[in-house]
Design a protein around this motif. Sequence first.
Motif, PDB file in Angstrom:
ATOM      1  N   ASP A  27       1.041  -1.051  -0.187  1.00  0.00           N
ATOM      2  CA  ASP A  27      -0.368  -0.005   0.081  1.00  0.00           C
ATOM      3  C   ASP A  27       0.824   1.377  -0.112  1.00  0.00           C
ATOM      4  OD1 ASP A  27      -1.867   1.529   0.750  1.00  0.00           O
ATOM      5  OD2 ASP A  27      -2.848   1.216   2.093  1.00  0.00           O
ATOM      6  N   ILE A  30       3.539   1.900  -3.009  1.00  0.00           N
ATOM      7  CA  ILE A  30       2.252   2.161  -4.618  1.00  0.00           C
ATOM      8  C   ILE A  30       1.902   3.818  -4.128  1.00  0.00           C
ATOM      9  CG2 ILE A  30       0.039   1.719  -5.504  1.00  0.00           C
ATOM     10  CD1 ILE A  30       0.848  -1.046  -5.624  1.00  0.00           C
ATOM     11  N   PHE A  31       1.283   4.512  -2.652  1.00  0.00           N
ATOM     12  CA  PHE A  31       0.758   4.775  -2.824  1.00  0.00           C
ATOM     13  C   PHE A  31       1.809   6.568  -2.500  1.00  0.00           C
ATOM     14  CE2 PHE A  31       0.165   8.873   0.679  1.00  0.00           C
ATOM     15  CZ  PHE A  31      -1.643   9.051   0.327  1.00  0.00           C
ATOM     16  N   THR A  32       3.439   6.044  -2.146  1.00  0.00           N
ATOM     17  CA  THR A  32       4.377   7.238  -2.261  1.00  0.00           C
ATOM     18  C   THR A  32       4.668   7.142  -3.975  1.00  0.00           C
ATOM     19  OG1 THR A  32       5.061   5.906  -0.270  1.00  0.00           O
ATOM     20  CG2 THR A  32       6.567   7.525  -1.528  1.00  0.00           C
ATOM     21  N   LEU A  34       2.817   6.508  -6.238  1.00  0.00           N
ATOM     22  CA  LEU A  34       1.532   7.486  -7.277  1.00  0.00           C
ATOM     23  C   LEU A  34       1.833   8.839  -6.704  1.00  0.00           C
ATOM     24  CD1 LEU A  34      -1.228   4.860  -6.654  1.00  0.00           C
ATOM     25  CD2 LEU A  34      -0.660   5.766  -9.186  1.00  0.00           C
ATOM     26  N   ALA A  44      -4.611   8.488  -5.120  1.00  0.00           N
ATOM     27  CA  ALA A  44      -3.718   7.384  -4.480  1.00  0.00           C
ATOM     28  C   ALA A  44      -3.703   6.706  -3.675  1.00  0.00           C
ATOM     29  CB  ALA A  44      -2.221   8.446  -4.225  1.00  0.00           C
ATOM     30  N   GLN A  45      -5.014   7.143  -2.481  1.00  0.00           N
ATOM     31  CA  GLN A  45      -5.290   6.095  -1.423  1.00  0.00           C
ATOM     32  C   GLN A  45      -6.066   5.276  -2.085  1.00  0.00           C
ATOM     33  OE1 GLN A  45      -4.076   5.048   1.543  1.00  0.00           O
ATOM     34  NE2 GLN A  45      -5.963   4.976   3.059  1.00  0.00           N
ATOM     35  N   SER A  48      -3.475   2.901  -3.769  1.00  0.00           N
ATOM     36  CA  SER A  48      -2.845   1.913  -3.188  1.00  0.00           C
ATOM     37  C   SER A  48      -3.666   1.443  -2.449  1.00  0.00           C
ATOM     38  CB  SER A  48      -1.720   2.790  -2.398  1.00  0.00           C
ATOM     39  OG  SER A  48      -2.305   3.688  -1.737  1.00  0.00           O
ATOM     40  N   TYR A  49      -5.063   1.437  -1.794  1.00  0.00           N
ATOM     41  CA  TYR A  49      -5.632   0.499  -0.710  1.00  0.00           C
ATOM     42  C   TYR A  49      -6.395  -0.917  -1.453  1.00  0.00           C
ATOM     43  CZ  TYR A  49      -8.498  -0.767   3.358  1.00  0.00           C
ATOM     44  OH  TYR A  49      -9.387  -1.127   4.072  1.00  0.00           O
TER      45      TYR A  49
END
Length: 143
Positions: A27, A30-32, A34, A44-45, A48-49
Motif C-alpha cells: 500500500d 504504491i501510494f508513495t 503515485l 492514490a489512497q 494503493s489501498y
Amino acid sequence: MSVKSLKKPIEQFLKFNLVGLVNTGIDFVIFTLLLWLGVFALLAQCISYAAGTLNSYFMNKRLTFNDRIDHQQKFDIAKFTKFALINLVVLGCSLPLLSLLIHQVGLHPILAKLIVTCGTVIINFFATRKWVFVEKHGRKSEM
C-alpha cells in the motif's frame, strides 16, 4: 475466559498484523509512487489501498485464518465480497480522516496515512475474523 481459549485469537491477531505489514508495505509503496507521479492523495489512497486489500485477502485466507477451499470450489465469491465490503467501509472511514489530517492539520500525506492505517487495523481484524473467515460447522471463531 481461560488462557487456552485466548491462544487462537491472539495467534490470529499476530498473524493478521504480520500479513498487514506486508499489505501496508504494498500500500505505502504504491501510494508513495503515485504521489511522486503527481496523483492526488485521495485517489492514490484508493488505488494503493485496493492493491493492499487484494493481497490481504489471499494472505489472510491462507496464513491467518487457515481457510482452505473445497476441491470443487476454486474461489469463494461470498467471502471475497464480504472482505471487500469490510475494506470499502474502512476505506470510506480512512478517506475523510486522511483529508482532515492533510488539509486541516497540515500533516505530510505519508504521515497522515500512517496514522489512519494504525487506527483502522483493529476494526478490520475483528470484522474479518467474525464475518468473513468463520470456522466451519456454523461455529464462529472464539473471541
